[in-house]
Design a protein around this motif. Structure first.
Motif, PDB file in Angstrom:
ATOM      1  N   TRP A   1       0.828  -1.205   0.000  1.00 39.96           N
ATOM      2  CA  TRP A   1       0.000   0.000   0.000  1.00 39.96           C
ATOM      3  C   TRP A   1       0.864   1.257   0.000  1.00 39.96           C
ATOM      4  O   TRP A   1       0.512   2.251  -0.633  1.00 39.96           O
ATOM      5  N   VAL A   2       1.997   1.229   0.680  1.00 40.47           N
ATOM      6  CA  VAL A   2       2.913   2.378   0.678  1.00 40.47           C
ATOM      7  C   VAL A   2       3.502   2.554  -0.725  1.00 40.47           C
ATOM      8  O   VAL A   2       3.560   3.667  -1.250  1.00 40.47           O
ATOM      9  N   ALA A   3       3.912   1.454  -1.345  1.00 45.29           N
ATOM     10  CA  ALA A   3       4.511   1.518  -2.680  1.00 45.29           C
ATOM     11  C   ALA A   3       3.490   1.952  -3.735  1.00 45.29           C
ATOM     12  O   ALA A   3       3.849   2.620  -4.711  1.00 45.29           O
ATOM     13  N   LEU A   4       2.239   1.601  -3.549  1.00 43.69           N
ATOM     14  CA  LEU A   4       1.204   1.948  -4.523  1.00 43.69           C
ATOM     15  C   LEU A   4       1.127   3.454  -4.743  1.00 43.69           C
ATOM     16  O   LEU A   4       0.922   3.914  -5.866  1.00 43.69           O
ATOM     17  N   ALA A   5       1.331   4.218  -3.691  1.00 42.88           N
ATOM     18  CA  ALA A   5       1.257   5.676  -3.808  1.00 42.88           C
ATOM     19  C   ALA A   5       2.360   6.254  -4.687  1.00 42.88           C
ATOM     20  O   ALA A   5       2.249   7.378  -5.164  1.00 42.88           O
ATOM     21  N   SER A   6       3.407   5.488  -4.933  1.00 45.06           N
ATOM     22  CA  SER A   6       4.518   5.989  -5.750  1.00 45.06           C
ATOM     23  C   SER A   6       4.393   5.618  -7.228  1.00 45.06           C
ATOM     24  O   SER A   6       5.274   5.949  -8.017  1.00 45.06           O
TER      25      SER A   6
ATOM     26  N   ALA B   1       1.234   8.466 -12.198  1.00 37.67           N
ATOM     27  CA  ALA B   1      -0.112   8.509 -12.783  1.00 37.67           C
ATOM     28  C   ALA B   1      -0.095   8.149 -14.267  1.00 37.67           C
ATOM     29  O   ALA B   1      -1.058   7.572 -14.779  1.00 37.67           O
ATOM     30  N   GLY B   2       0.995   8.456 -14.966  1.00 37.12           N
ATOM     31  CA  GLY B   2       1.090   8.157 -16.395  1.00 37.12           C
ATOM     32  C   GLY B   2       1.074   6.668 -16.716  1.00 37.12           C
ATOM     33  O   GLY B   2       0.805   6.279 -17.840  1.00 37.12           O
ATOM     34  N   LEU B   3       1.357   5.831 -15.736  1.00 35.76           N
ATOM     35  CA  LEU B   3       1.340   4.382 -15.957  1.00 35.76           C
ATOM     36  C   LEU B   3      -0.054   3.778 -15.810  1.00 35.76           C
ATOM     37  O   LEU B   3      -0.262   2.612 -16.114  1.00 35.76           O
ATOM     38  N   VAL B   4      -0.996   4.575 -15.347  1.00 33.63           N
ATOM     39  CA  VAL B   4      -2.349   4.075 -15.114  1.00 33.63           C
ATOM     40  C   VAL B   4      -3.225   4.431 -16.307  1.00 33.63           C
ATOM     41  O   VAL B   4      -3.536   5.605 -16.536  1.00 33.63           O
ATOM     42  N   SER B   5      -3.619   3.412 -17.061  1.00 35.15           N
ATOM     43  CA  SER B   5      -4.490   3.643 -18.216  1.00 35.15           C
ATOM     44  C   SER B   5      -5.894   4.004 -17.736  1.00 35.15           C
ATOM     45  O   SER B   5      -6.262   3.756 -16.581  1.00 35.15           O
ATOM     46  N   LYS B   6      -6.673   4.559 -18.635  1.00 33.71           N
ATOM     47  CA  LYS B   6      -8.056   4.913 -18.300  1.00 33.71           C
ATOM     48  C   LYS B   6      -8.824   3.667 -17.862  1.00 33.71           C
ATOM     49  O   LYS B   6      -9.565   3.685 -16.877  1.00 33.71           O
ATOM     50  N   GLU B   7      -8.637   2.557 -18.585  1.00 35.56           N
ATOM     51  CA  GLU B   7      -9.339   1.316 -18.268  1.00 35.56           C
ATOM     52  C   GLU B   7      -8.943   0.787 -16.886  1.00 35.56           C
ATOM     53  O   GLU B   7      -9.789   0.357 -16.113  1.00 35.56           O
ATOM     54  N   LEU B   8      -7.646   0.834 -16.585  1.00 30.89           N
ATOM     55  CA  LEU B   8      -7.185   0.373 -15.276  1.00 30.89           C
ATOM     56  C   LEU B   8      -7.728   1.275 -14.170  1.00 30.89           C
ATOM     57  O   LEU B   8      -8.196   0.786 -13.138  1.00 30.89           O
TER      58      LEU B   8
ATOM     59  N   ARG C   1     -10.842   1.885  -9.398  1.00 26.34           N
ATOM     60  CA  ARG C   1     -11.242   3.083  -8.672  1.00 26.34           C
ATOM     61  C   ARG C   1     -11.805   2.784  -7.283  1.00 26.34           C
ATOM     62  O   ARG C   1     -11.446   3.431  -6.307  1.00 26.34           O
ATOM     63  N   GLU C   2     -12.681   1.800  -7.159  1.00 28.30           N
ATOM     64  CA  GLU C   2     -13.280   1.526  -5.847  1.00 28.30           C
ATOM     65  C   GLU C   2     -12.297   0.843  -4.887  1.00 28.30           C
ATOM     66  O   GLU C   2     -12.478   0.910  -3.683  1.00 28.30           O
ATOM     67  N   LEU C   3     -11.260   0.212  -5.411  1.00 29.06           N
ATOM     68  CA  LEU C   3     -10.265  -0.431  -4.543  1.00 29.06           C
ATOM     69  C   LEU C   3      -9.218   0.569  -4.063  1.00 29.06           C
ATOM     70  O   LEU C   3      -8.789   0.524  -2.910  1.00 29.06           O
ATOM     71  N   PHE C   4      -8.769   1.417  -4.972  1.00 31.52           N
ATOM     72  CA  PHE C   4      -7.670   2.328  -4.684  1.00 31.52           C
ATOM     73  C   PHE C   4      -8.137   3.760  -4.936  1.00 31.52           C
ATOM     74  O   PHE C   4      -8.243   4.165  -6.084  1.00 31.52           O
ATOM     75  N   ARG C   5      -8.382   4.493  -3.912  1.00 27.78           N
ATOM     76  CA  ARG C   5      -8.901   5.859  -4.041  1.00 27.78           C
ATOM     77  C   ARG C   5      -7.948   6.778  -4.812  1.00 27.78           C
ATOM     78  O   ARG C   5      -8.358   7.791  -5.331  1.00 27.78           O
ATOM     79  N   ARG C   6      -6.684   6.401  -4.911  1.00 31.28           N
ATOM     80  CA  ARG C   6      -5.694   7.230  -5.610  1.00 31.28           C
ATOM     81  C   ARG C   6      -6.040   7.366  -7.088  1.00 31.28           C
ATOM     82  O   ARG C   6      -5.748   8.358  -7.715  1.00 31.28           O
ATOM     83  N   PHE C   7      -6.651   6.354  -7.689  1.00 31.24           N
ATOM     84  CA  PHE C   7      -6.980   6.405  -9.107  1.00 31.24           C
ATOM     85  C   PHE C   7      -8.206   7.276  -9.286  1.00 31.24           C
ATOM     86  O   PHE C   7      -8.656   7.653 -10.211  1.00 31.24           O
TER      87      PHE C   7
END
Length: 134
Positions: A108-113, A116-123, A128-134
């Motif tokens: 969870w700590v690593a997820l924040a790093s 954003a450019g690596l996250v596609s729209k589909e992903l 979204r409901e699992l990870f509020r960061r997206f």
């Protein structure tokens, strides 16, 4: 051998961290299992066809018993292998759960790093409901 009597199936995708944990456990205990590779993104038709709507992987089964988390699956496997008495079960220690908690927290700590450019729209939509960061 319990796996000869009870087929074991890993419903996951190969690069999921939790999938690696359960697969590695099965490999190291020399327990035969089958893999039903699942798509990275929802939907997961094979699981849906079984009435399983749980979204995370791995989903693991031992015979007709279905496990949606590694801890309960690994506990069940340990019990089966200990009962088998052939020495394939792994040794348990008091720090096992603490090490597991550290691993989850580190994820969870690593997820924040993750840039954003690596996250596609589909992903982003899928997670979204699992990870509020997206």
């Amino acid at each position: 051998m319990p796996s000869a009597l009870l087929p074991i199936i890993a419903w996951d995708y190969q690069f999921a961290p939790n999938a690696q944990k359960s697969r590695n456990y099965l490999y190291i205990t020399h327990t035969p299992f089958k893999i039903c590779e699942q798509p990275f993104l929802l939907p997961r038709p094979a699981l849906l066809s079984l009435g399983i709507t749980y979204r995370r992987v791995p989903v693991l089964s031992i015979g007709k018993d279905v496990f949606c988390d590694n801890a309960s699956f690994l506990d069940a496997m340990q019990e089966l292998l200990e009962r088998e008495g052939e020495g394939r079960a792994l040794k348990r220690g008091g720090a096992d759960r603490a090490f597991e908690a550290w691993g989850y927290r580190s994820f969870w700590v690593a997820l924040a790093s993750v840039p954003a450019g690596l996250v596609s729209k589909e992903l982003g939509e899928d997670r979204r409901e699992l990870f509020r960061r997206f």
